[in-house]
Design a protein around this motif. Structure first.
Motif, mmCIF file in Angstrom:
data_model
loop_
_atom_site.group_PDB
_atom_site.id
_atom_site.type_symbol
_atom_site.label_atom_id
_atom_site.label_comp_id
_atom_site.label_asym_id
_atom_site.label_seq_id
_atom_site.Cartn_x
_atom_site.Cartn_y
_atom_site.Cartn_z
ATOM 1 N N ILE A 639 24.735 30.664 -1.680
ATOM 2 C CA ILE A 639 25.942 30.925 -1.216
ATOM 3 C C ILE A 639 26.123 30.640 0.177
ATOM 4 O O ILE A 639 25.406 31.382 0.854
ATOM 5 N N THR A 640 26.751 29.730 0.802
ATOM 6 C CA THR A 640 27.043 29.212 2.002
ATOM 7 C C THR A 640 28.435 29.586 2.336
ATOM 8 O O THR A 640 29.244 29.509 1.614
ATOM 9 N N ASP A 641 28.790 29.320 3.642
ATOM 10 C CA ASP A 641 30.321 29.325 4.230
ATOM 11 C C ASP A 641 30.851 28.113 3.464
ATOM 12 O O ASP A 641 32.131 28.120 3.476
ATOM 13 N N GLN A 642 30.262 27.005 3.076
ATOM 14 C CA GLN A 642 30.774 25.844 2.485
ATOM 15 C C GLN A 642 30.839 25.916 1.098
ATOM 16 O O GLN A 642 31.702 24.945 0.380
ATOM 17 N N GLY A 643 30.380 26.927 0.327
ATOM 18 C CA GLY A 643 30.672 27.030 -1.014
ATOM 19 C C GLY A 643 29.107 27.494 -1.918
ATOM 20 O O GLY A 643 28.370 27.752 -0.944
ATOM 21 N N VAL A 644 29.493 27.736 -3.102
ATOM 22 C CA VAL A 644 28.109 28.020 -3.817
ATOM 23 C C VAL A 644 27.352 27.078 -4.562
ATOM 24 O O VAL A 644 28.139 26.123 -5.025
ATOM 25 N N PHE A 645 26.246 26.777 -4.515
ATOM 26 C CA PHE A 645 25.380 26.021 -4.860
ATOM 27 C C PHE A 645 24.312 26.165 -5.791
ATOM 28 O O PHE A 645 23.670 27.035 -5.656
ATOM 29 N N GLU A 646 24.083 25.438 -6.679
ATOM 30 C CA GLU A 646 22.846 25.973 -7.564
ATOM 31 C C GLU A 646 21.905 25.295 -6.675
ATOM 32 O O GLU A 646 21.467 24.244 -6.516
ATOM 33 N N ASP A 647 20.602 26.264 -6.813
ATOM 34 C CA ASP A 647 19.500 26.047 -6.253
ATOM 35 C C ASP A 647 18.708 24.831 -6.559
ATOM 36 O O ASP A 647 18.522 24.639 -7.664
ATOM 37 N N GLY A 648 18.499 24.101 -5.937
ATOM 38 C CA GLY A 648 17.561 22.962 -6.165
ATOM 39 C C GLY A 648 18.324 21.971 -7.019
ATOM 40 O O GLY A 648 17.742 20.755 -7.216
ATOM 41 N N VAL A 649 19.595 22.001 -7.453
ATOM 42 C CA VAL A 649 20.253 21.183 -8.322
ATOM 43 C C VAL A 649 21.190 20.589 -7.349
ATOM 44 O O VAL A 649 21.319 19.311 -7.258
ATOM 45 N N GLU A 650 22.239 21.283 -6.610
ATOM 46 C CA GLU A 650 23.306 20.857 -5.905
ATOM 47 C C GLU A 650 22.828 20.964 -4.299
ATOM 48 O O GLU A 650 23.581 20.576 -3.643
ATOM 49 N N ILE A 651 21.926 21.707 -4.175
ATOM 50 C CA ILE A 651 21.180 21.981 -2.790
ATOM 51 C C ILE A 651 19.939 21.619 -2.744
ATOM 52 O O ILE A 651 19.269 21.818 -3.585
ATOM 53 N N GLU A 652 19.681 20.932 -1.439
ATOM 54 C CA GLU A 652 17.965 20.724 -1.330
ATOM 55 C C GLU A 652 17.656 21.610 0.016
ATOM 56 O O GLU A 652 18.410 21.635 0.944
ATOM 57 N N SER A 653 16.196 21.872 0.095
ATOM 58 C CA SER A 653 15.969 22.725 1.047
ATOM 59 C C SER A 653 16.157 22.249 2.435
ATOM 60 O O SER A 653 16.571 22.860 3.210
ATOM 61 N N ALA A 654 15.611 20.763 2.500
ATOM 62 C CA ALA A 654 15.572 20.388 3.994
ATOM 63 C C ALA A 654 17.178 20.501 4.478
ATOM 64 O O ALA A 654 17.253 20.927 5.542
ATOM 65 N N GLY A 655 18.213 19.969 3.702
ATOM 66 C CA GLY A 655 19.628 20.350 4.095
ATOM 67 C C GLY A 655 19.912 21.665 4.453
ATOM 68 O O GLY A 655 20.781 21.737 5.721
ATOM 69 N N LEU A 656 19.431 22.445 3.757
ATOM 70 C CA LEU A 656 19.898 23.958 3.974
ATOM 71 C C LEU A 656 19.186 24.451 5.149
ATOM 72 O O LEU A 656 19.712 25.340 5.967
ATOM 73 N N ILE A 657 17.873 24.006 5.387
ATOM 74 C CA ILE A 657 17.281 24.348 6.318
ATOM 75 C C ILE A 657 17.986 24.031 7.629
ATOM 76 O O ILE A 657 18.159 24.909 8.627
ATOM 77 N N SER A 658 18.377 22.768 7.765
ATOM 78 C CA SER A 658 18.889 22.270 9.008
ATOM 79 C C SER A 658 20.394 23.096 8.922
ATOM 80 O O SER A 658 20.651 23.589 10.308
ATOM 81 N N TYR A 659 21.137 23.373 8.249
ATOM 82 C CA TYR A 659 22.137 24.055 7.963
ATOM 83 C C TYR A 659 22.065 25.451 8.560
ATOM 84 O O TYR A 659 22.703 26.090 9.655
ATOM 85 N N ILE A 660 20.997 26.187 8.236
ATOM 86 C CA ILE A 660 21.007 27.631 8.676
ATOM 87 C C ILE A 660 20.288 27.700 9.984
ATOM 88 O O ILE A 660 20.014 28.619 10.578
ATOM 89 N N SER A 661 19.474 26.363 10.370
ATOM 90 C CA SER A 661 18.894 26.623 11.836
ATOM 91 C C SER A 661 20.032 26.931 12.713
ATOM 92 O O SER A 661 19.955 27.388 13.800
#
Ligand code: ADP
Length: 892
Positions: A639-661
């Protein structure tokens, strides 16, 4: 008076306790009176006579009051207190103590109390008696002067009188008790015989009722079929169809009642014989396919090509089970499909577990109703089912039959979506040849007017129908009319024997139950008839006797065929065709089509797996394993400010890491809800019979274990295992389970192994930036700020299923990594060297290479898997985190 008392004591209608109380009290009165008279005779002291006299009167009063008030237990208590605290002590001190008769009376008191005080309370009274006796003895020993001593003569006389008195009472009491025991035994034996007779009478009643009802139904169904064959108006056809449906319902009901009565009385016996699996299945499918089609439902059949061609079991009962469950599937489904799947389960020597599953897309069953499904007469979800015919007997019979065969039946159902009934029945393999790609053939009993076309004619054939019921003769005659055979009828065995002297028949249809000479007798007579023309004629029994043993009985007697009333036109036509010599038969143009019509069954082509392993995205499994073992993976949510994503399906680690950095951005994870788990399991159950779901530790924040367990309660075949780990630690268990499935292990064995593995797996991570843990709520924000300032790196470890910071390392990133790895590798004493997981978040290739070198320098592993952690794990631990996850070898 004595007669009345005797009658009362020996009457079985009087409660046992009342009888024992009366008997014991009267014995006490008798013995006290005797002793009282004796004591006067030998000149006992007044105090003793007074005490005895009082005791005697008290006992009589107590007995009378007990019966007058009906409070027997109360007066028994009063008597016990009187005996323990009054009669015995006075007797003892006035009657010479241990040199008198009282010790004998103490002994009798034990028996008296045991008999008049029921239950556990007697122990308290017996303890009181022991205490009083010990007290009396002690006082007598310490203070001999308080005792009234007898002279030797009186002491001897008193003692012998008491001995004889007590002896007589003992004999009477024991005799009485034995009498009661014997009477009860005889009564129990008589009752057992009566119950047995009653149950025999009941079975007989049900079986003759079934027979009697089948006979008129035969006429109804048979003649009704003739109406459908005629050229009549649409309205008549419609009415006639309703008659057909109603008579079949009635027949069904009779069969169910008969089965139920047999099962309940334990009289259901299985008849095991070898049968052809393909024939059996085509018969079932042939019966039900049309019904599904009529409702607009697709009917899919998947038969494992591995299924042996010939098995041994109770074919009739297996058919009954499958027909029942398939019928329900059709009944309770209004759109979609019905799928029958047959697979081979475990095999031990010759015994193969055949797994039949019936899946529908119907109304489903509410979770709370599942426990009641197999209860007789229980129809669940009554409001919805109000217009669906049923008695609630079917599944109860199915369950009992499956149990009787040593199998099991389970249900998976999602309310409003559909149900799957899975039935496992062990059967003996007779022929190792497998069924292969089997194309089912119809053995249809459907008798629609449009469909009826005679399958053959035999104008030269002669048939005799022997039946005492004229309507039944008429039914057979009419149903076979279009075959053009010549049909004669006989009303009795005698008539038949007269006719077989005159005419040589090709086939005889013989009723069984007939007055004077029954069908079996008649068949034997025909076979041995002097001058008879039908000694070698094929004789088919046509009977309303539908019991499972019957078929065997008729075959043993020597009949050539067996048909159960009510019969359909197609059934009798086929039987006649089977029995007639080829030379007499003229096959009609479409006879092949009718007699051996091949159905275009839709093969779905997906084999159901016996067991599927499922887990969550947070198990951080390499995709190659997921694919290789067909593991079901349920994504967690990010769950991010941008919406809710399915782990590994709709969202990928690399993208998420740069987002939360970016510290401004927020992300957290959540496990799927109960409903999402239910939908996930339901979907996977389309492809498997059993699910073992390995979940993240139930003790971590937002664990998926809790909703998974709740969702699994909806299904009978979903087992949730709390891995006690997360990430690839959880993944290690998944891999082990998947390998066991491949090796053919069963659910219980896999579950046991997994449970024993929990403590052998080591899941730990070294966290680079403690702030991520704080942001994810895993540790306090203030602690994180201080720790960050001092370059503190926590080692996160799963201990007893809980995430704890087990260690803190100080220093630069490189130094900390070094220390963490040395620490873990050093402690890995009994690690299974086949596999090590290095699960990481946001590391570069160079960093991973460095980690590999370090590990290889210390220890050898056959395989080191570098696995990128899922976004859900990344959110919690932040980039730069990695862990060495491994499993200890199994201790032998
Ligand atoms: P009935 O004669 O009522 O069908 P059963 O014993 O066969 O009796 O079934 C008991 C109850 O179980 C039914 O009344 C129905 O509510 C439920 N049931 C059985 N099979 C299904 C199914 N395939 N889908 C939904 N409900 C079912």
């Amino acid at each position: 008076m004595i007669k009345r008392i005797r009658g009362y004591i020996s009457s079985p209608s009087v409660p046992m306790y009342n009888r024992v109380f009366t008997m014991t009290s009267l014995a006490a009165v008798f013995v006290l009176s005797g002793i009282f008279i004796w004591d006067i005779f030998i000149g006992e002291i007044f105090l003793k006579l007074l005490a005895l006299g009082f005791a005697l009167v008290a006992v009589v009063v107590c007995v009378v009051l007990a019966f007058k008030t009906g409070r027997i237990s109360l007066f028994a208590t009063i008597m016990c207190y009187g005996v323990i605290f009054f009669v015995l002590p006075i007797e003892f001190f006035t009657g010479g103590g241990v040199y008198g008769c009282t010790p004998i009376w103490f002994a009798y008191a034990f028996l008296f109390i045991s008999l008049v005080k029921p239950g556990k309370s007697k122990i308290a009274y017996l303890v009181m008696l022991v205490i009083v006796a010990i007290t009396c003895y002690i006082v007598a020993y310490l203070k001999p002067d308080v005792m009234h001593m007898h002279d030797a003569k009186v002491a001897y006389l008193d003692s012998i009188a008491s001995l004889i008195g007590v002896g007589v009472v003992l004999v009477i009491t024991v005799g009485f008790l034995m009498g009661i025991y014997n009477a009860e035994k005889v009564r129990a034996e008589k009752q057992a015989i009566e119950i047995d007779e009653m149950s025999k009478a009941q079975s007989h009643f049900f079986s003759s009722m079934s027979h009697e009802i089948r006979t008129p139904i035969n006429t109804i169904i048979g003649l009704n079929e003739m109406i459908l064959r005629e050229d009549v108006s649409d309205e008549v056809v419609e009415d006639s169809r309703s008659i057909q449906v109603a008579s079949r319902m009635l027949l069904h009901l009779i069969n169910d009642i008969l089965d139920m009565s047999k099962l309940e009385s334990g009289k259901m016996e299985l008849t095991t014989s070898a049968y052809n699996t393909g024939d059996m299945l085509s018969e079932i499918v042939g019966m039900l396919w049309g019904r599904a089609k009529d409702k607009g439902l697709d009917f899919h059949v998947n038969i494992s090509p591995e299924l042996p061609g010939e098995l041994s079991g109770d074919e009739m009962r297996i058919k009954q089970i499958l027909i029942n469950v398939l019928n329900n599937a059709i009944k309770y489904t209004s759109k979609g499909s019905i799928t029958l799947t047959i697979q081979c389960g475990k095999r031990e020597n010759d015994i193969l577990n055949v797994i039949y599953s019936v899946t529908d897309t119907g109304m489903g069953i509410k979770r709370e109703n599942i426990p009641y499904l197999f209860t007789a007469f229980k129809r669940v979800d009554k409001d919805k089912n109000r217009y669906i015919e049923g008695t609630g007997l079917g599944l109860s019979i199915v369950k009992q039959l499956v149990d009787l065969m040593g199998g099991k039946i389970t249900v998976n159902s999602v309310y409003t979506k559909g149900s799957t009934f899975i039935i496992e029945i062990p059967q003996t393999v007779i022929d190792e040849g497998v069924i292969g790609d089997y194309s089912l053939r119809e053995k249809s009993g459907e008798t629609d007017r449009e469909e009826y076309v005679v399958s053959f004619t035999a104008p030269d054939a002669k048939v005799l129908v022997v039946d005492d019921n004229v309507s039944n003769q008429m039914v057979v005659t009419k149903l076979l009319r279009d075959t053009q055979v010549t049909i004669d009828t006989a009303d009795s065995g005698r008539d038949a024997l007269a006719m077989t002297l005159e005419t040589k028949y090709d086939v005889i249809f013989m009723d069984h139950m007939m007055p004077e000479m029954d069908g079996i007798e008649c068949m034997h007579e025909i076979r041995n008839q002097k001058g008879g023309l039908c000694k070698n004629t094929r004789i088919v029994v046509l009977t309303a006797n539908a019991e499972s043993e019957s078929q065997e009985l008729y075959a043993r007697e020597g009949f050539d065929g067996y048909l159960i009333k009510p019969i359909t036109g197609r059934e009798i036509e086929k039987e006649l065709y089977r029995q007639l010599p080829d030379a007499l038969v003229v096959r009609s143009a479409n006879s092949d089509e009718i007699l051996e019509e091949s159905m275009a069954w839709m093969h779905v082509g997906v084999e159901k797996k016996p067991i599927m392993i499922t887990t969550e995205s947070v198990a951080d499994l390499p995709i190659e394993f997921v694919k290789k073992y067909d593991i079901g993976v349920l994504p967690h949510m990010v769950i991010t400010d941008q919406g809710v994503f399915e782990d590994g399906v709709e969202i990928e680690s690399a993208g998420l890491i740069s987002y939360i950095s970016n510290l401004e951005n927020h992300a957290k994870t959540a496990a799927p809800s109960v409903e999402e788990h239910v939908a996930f399991f339901a979907d996977k159950l389309q492809k498997t019979n059993n699910i073992i779901h390995i979940s993240i530790s139930s003790r971590v924040e937002n664990s998926g274990c809790i909703p998974a367990t709740e969702a699994a309660a909806t299904f009978e075949n979903v087992t949730v295992i709390d891995s006690g780990h997360l990430s690839s630690g959880q993944g290690l268990m998944v891999i082990e389970a998947a390998q066991m499935v491949e090796q053919g292990y069963g659910v219980t064995e896999i579950v046991d192994r997994l449970k024993s593995m929990v403590n052998r797996i080591h899941t730990s991570f070294i966290v680079d930036d403690i702030n991520y843990l704080a942001r994810a709520g895993q540790i306090n924000q203030k602690v994180a700020s201080v720790a960050g300032a001092f370059m503190v790196h926590p080692q996160i470890q799963l201990s007893r299923g809980k995430m704890i910071a087990s260690k803190y390392f100080l220093g630069t990133r490189d130094a900390v990594w070094d220390s963490y790895m040395s620490d873990v590798l050093r402690k890995m004493k009994s690690a299974d060297e086949r596999l090590l997981f290095v699960t990481y978040v946001g590391l570069t290739y160079r960093e991973l290479e460095m980690i590999r070198e370090k590990i290889s320098a210390v220890r050898h592993f056959d395989r080191i898997i570098f696995q990128k952690a899922s976004p859900a794990i990344a959110v919690n631990s932040g980039p730069g985190t990695f862990g060495l996850l491994y499993i200890d070898k199994e201790r032998k």
